[in-house]
Design a protein around this motif. Structure first.
Motif, PDB file in Angstrom:
ATOM      1  N   VAL A 165     -28.064  41.368  79.624  1.00  0.00           N
ATOM      2  CA  VAL A 165     -26.817  42.016  79.237  1.00  0.00           C
ATOM      3  C   VAL A 165     -27.156  43.142  78.270  1.00  0.00           C
ATOM      4  O   VAL A 165     -27.663  42.911  77.171  1.00  0.00           O
ATOM      5  CB  VAL A 165     -25.840  41.017  78.583  1.00  0.00           C
ATOM      6  N   VAL A 166     -26.894  44.373  78.686  1.00  0.00           N
ATOM      7  CA  VAL A 166     -27.250  45.541  77.869  1.00  0.00           C
ATOM      8  C   VAL A 166     -26.043  46.156  77.177  1.00  0.00           C
ATOM      9  O   VAL A 166     -26.187  47.115  76.416  1.00  0.00           O
ATOM     10  CB  VAL A 166     -27.964  46.609  78.723  1.00  0.00           C
ATOM     11  N   GLY A 167     -24.834  45.622  77.436  1.00  0.00           N
ATOM     12  CA  GLY A 167     -23.662  46.161  76.773  1.00  0.00           C
ATOM     13  C   GLY A 167     -22.425  45.355  77.090  1.00  0.00           C
ATOM     14  O   GLY A 167     -22.374  44.628  78.086  1.00  0.00           O
ATOM     15  N   GLU A 168     -21.439  45.468  76.208  1.00  0.00           N
ATOM     16  CA  GLU A 168     -20.146  44.807  76.408  1.00  0.00           C
ATOM     17  C   GLU A 168     -19.037  45.819  76.176  1.00  0.00           C
ATOM     18  O   GLU A 168     -19.133  46.668  75.285  1.00  0.00           O
ATOM     19  CB  GLU A 168     -19.978  43.632  75.445  1.00  0.00           C
ATOM     20  N   ALA A 169     -17.981  45.703  76.981  1.00  0.00           N
ATOM     21  CA  ALA A 169     -16.838  46.610  76.867  1.00  0.00           C
ATOM     22  C   ALA A 169     -15.551  45.800  76.873  1.00  0.00           C
ATOM     23  O   ALA A 169     -15.404  44.865  77.665  1.00  0.00           O
ATOM     24  CB  ALA A 169     -16.831  47.615  78.013  1.00  0.00           C
ATOM     25  N   ASP A 225     -23.577  30.938  91.294  1.00  0.00           N
ATOM     26  CA  ASP A 225     -22.994  31.845  92.279  1.00  0.00           C
ATOM     27  C   ASP A 225     -22.728  33.219  91.664  1.00  0.00           C
ATOM     28  O   ASP A 225     -22.908  34.250  92.322  1.00  0.00           O
ATOM     29  CB  ASP A 225     -21.694  31.268  92.840  1.00  0.00           C
ATOM     30  N   ILE A 226     -22.308  33.237  90.403  1.00  0.00           N
ATOM     31  CA  ILE A 226     -22.084  34.515  89.724  1.00  0.00           C
ATOM     32  C   ILE A 226     -23.397  35.270  89.574  1.00  0.00           C
ATOM     33  O   ILE A 226     -23.485  36.470  89.862  1.00  0.00           O
ATOM     34  CB  ILE A 226     -21.425  34.280  88.349  1.00  0.00           C
ATOM     35  N   LEU A 227     -24.431  34.562  89.143  1.00  0.00           N
ATOM     36  CA  LEU A 227     -25.731  35.202  88.973  1.00  0.00           C
ATOM     37  C   LEU A 227     -26.275  35.701  90.309  1.00  0.00           C
ATOM     38  O   LEU A 227     -26.827  36.805  90.396  1.00  0.00           O
ATOM     39  CB  LEU A 227     -26.714  34.226  88.337  1.00  0.00           C
ATOM     40  N   ALA A 228     -26.112  34.884  91.351  1.00  0.00           N
ATOM     41  CA  ALA A 228     -26.579  35.302  92.676  1.00  0.00           C
ATOM     42  C   ALA A 228     -25.834  36.542  93.140  1.00  0.00           C
ATOM     43  O   ALA A 228     -26.422  37.451  93.736  1.00  0.00           O
ATOM     44  CB  ALA A 228     -26.403  34.158  93.674  1.00  0.00           C
ATOM     45  N   ALA A 229     -24.518  36.601  92.875  1.00  0.00           N
ATOM     46  CA  ALA A 229     -23.727  37.760  93.274  1.00  0.00           C
ATOM     47  C   ALA A 229     -24.189  39.018  92.558  1.00  0.00           C
ATOM     48  O   ALA A 229     -24.277  40.090  93.157  1.00  0.00           O
ATOM     49  CB  ALA A 229     -22.247  37.496  92.978  1.00  0.00           C
ATOM     50  N   ILE A 230     -24.488  38.910  91.280  1.00  0.00           N
ATOM     51  CA  ILE A 230     -24.975  40.063  90.522  1.00  0.00           C
ATOM     52  C   ILE A 230     -26.287  40.558  91.114  1.00  0.00           C
ATOM     53  O   ILE A 230     -26.512  41.762  91.270  1.00  0.00           O
ATOM     54  CB  ILE A 230     -25.137  39.691  89.036  1.00  0.00           C
ATOM     55  N   THR A 280     -35.774  43.654  86.035  1.00  0.00           N
ATOM     56  CA  THR A 280     -34.660  42.999  85.364  1.00  0.00           C
ATOM     57  C   THR A 280     -33.364  43.721  85.714  1.00  0.00           C
ATOM     58  O   THR A 280     -33.298  44.950  85.690  1.00  0.00           O
ATOM     59  CB  THR A 280     -34.863  43.030  83.836  1.00  0.00           C
ATOM     60  N   VAL A 281     -32.330  42.963  86.055  1.00  0.00           N
ATOM     61  CA  VAL A 281     -31.020  43.527  86.356  1.00  0.00           C
ATOM     62  C   VAL A 281     -30.287  43.764  85.034  1.00  0.00           C
ATOM     63  O   VAL A 281     -30.031  42.827  84.276  1.00  0.00           O
ATOM     64  CB  VAL A 281     -30.205  42.579  87.251  1.00  0.00           C
ATOM     65  N   ARG A 282     -29.950  45.016  84.774  1.00  0.00           N
ATOM     66  CA  ARG A 282     -29.282  45.379  83.527  1.00  0.00           C
ATOM     67  C   ARG A 282     -27.770  45.383  83.752  1.00  0.00           C
ATOM     68  O   ARG A 282     -27.265  46.113  84.597  1.00  0.00           O
ATOM     69  CB  ARG A 282     -29.773  46.748  83.068  1.00  0.00           C
ATOM     70  N   VAL A 283     -27.063  44.555  82.961  1.00  0.00           N
ATOM     71  CA  VAL A 283     -25.647  44.278  83.207  1.00  0.00           C
ATOM     72  C   VAL A 283     -24.796  44.681  82.012  1.00  0.00           C
ATOM     73  O   VAL A 283     -25.175  44.453  80.858  1.00  0.00           O
ATOM     74  CB  VAL A 283     -25.448  42.771  83.499  1.00  0.00           C
ATOM     75  N   VAL A 284     -23.653  45.279  82.313  1.00  0.00           N
ATOM     76  CA  VAL A 284     -22.603  45.495  81.315  1.00  0.00           C
ATOM     77  C   VAL A 284     -21.453  44.554  81.640  1.00  0.00           C
ATOM     78  O   VAL A 284     -21.015  44.472  82.797  1.00  0.00           O
ATOM     79  CB  VAL A 284     -22.109  46.963  81.316  1.00  0.00           C
ATOM     80  N   LEU A 285     -20.976  43.836  80.640  1.00  0.00           N
ATOM     81  CA  LEU A 285     -19.837  42.931  80.804  1.00  0.00           C
ATOM     82  C   LEU A 285     -18.584  43.631  80.301  1.00  0.00           C
ATOM     83  O   LEU A 285     -18.502  44.003  79.120  1.00  0.00           O
ATOM     84  CB  LEU A 285     -20.062  41.639  80.016  1.00  0.00           C
ATOM     85  N   ALA A 286     -17.611  43.833  81.181  1.00  0.00           N
ATOM     86  CA  ALA A 286     -16.369  44.520  80.809  1.00  0.00           C
ATOM     87  C   ALA A 286     -15.195  43.557  80.970  1.00  0.00           C
ATOM     88  O   ALA A 286     -14.792  43.227  82.092  1.00  0.00           O
ATOM     89  CB  ALA A 286     -16.164  45.760  81.678  1.00  0.00           C
TER      90      ALA A 286
END
Length: 224
Positions: A34-38, A115-120, A6-12
């Protein structure tokens, strides 16, 4: 990501609605969490260093520490987190600076979710975003803009072979491995080998850095 991880993502992003929208959209994706937000760059740096994070999706314009400085600190921190800049092409003049700071690519906010998901996923797998035409346009646009203050010394490329120079030029133009192979009448495997050697010889982290090097040493001229 390979191996079913699983790709662990922080959204800033300083806009809560943007973060909430991305989180909801990613909630239905089995391989991205999504493991965190900033809401600030400083928070993004802290979250990237606190726990296992694969990708930070980073806005440029945030209060206090901006996305460029946050990207630089995350990359200099030596952790595993990689950064993708999320910005607006029409009015954001800082993308190239973020790439220089260590971002592995960038997205534009009006891109399709797929496209955003593919880029991540691409960045999490260890590569950079340079193939899509929008990426080429952005890199060309911002490569043509001088940075404030003295520019960094471009890396020397005297140690690469003529063929590697050709490959670097085509990478700088945004061509994929398959397109480079067709252009040079060689196999895709041979292209991959040349790219791998360029990473080592030029101390480049990924293809985005190769693009920057190609511009900085004059192998590729920005189109205006």
């Amino acid at each position: 990501m390979s191996g079913g991880r699983t790709v662990r993502v922080v959204l800033a992003d300083d806009q809560p609605l943007v973060r909430a929208g991305l989180r909801v959209l990613m909630a239905d994706t089995a391989d991205i969490e999504v493991v965190g937000e900033a809401g600030t760059g400083a928070e993004a740096v802290r979250l990237a260093g606190d726990g296992p994070v694969d990708v930070v999706v980073m806005d440029i314009r945030m209060p206090g520490m901006d996305g460029i400085e946050a990207t630089r600190r995350i990359r200099e921190g030596g952790g595993e987190a990689r950064v993708v800049v999320l910005t607006t092409f029409d009015d954001d003049e800082y993308v190239y600076g973020a790439l220089r700071a260590g971002a592995s690519g960038f997205l534009v906010k009006d891109m399709a979710l797929d496209d955003i998901l593919a880029a991540i996923r691409v960045v999490a797998a260890g590569d950079g975003l340079i193939a899509p035409s929008v990426t080429r346009r952005l890199i060309e646009e911002f490569a043509a803009r001088p940075e404030p203050g003295p520019p960094p010394e471009p890396p020397a490329v005297e140690g690469i072979t003529d063929r590697e120079r050709e490959v670097l030029t085509l990478v700088g133009r945004g061509l994929s491995n398959a397109e480079i192979a067709a252009e040079l009448f060689i196999t895709v495997a041979t292209v991959k080998a040349h790219v791998a050697r360029l990473f080592t010889k030029l101390d480049a982290r990924d293809r985005v850095q190769l693009v920057i090097i190609a511009y900085e040493v004059g192998l590729v001229e920005p189109t205006r």
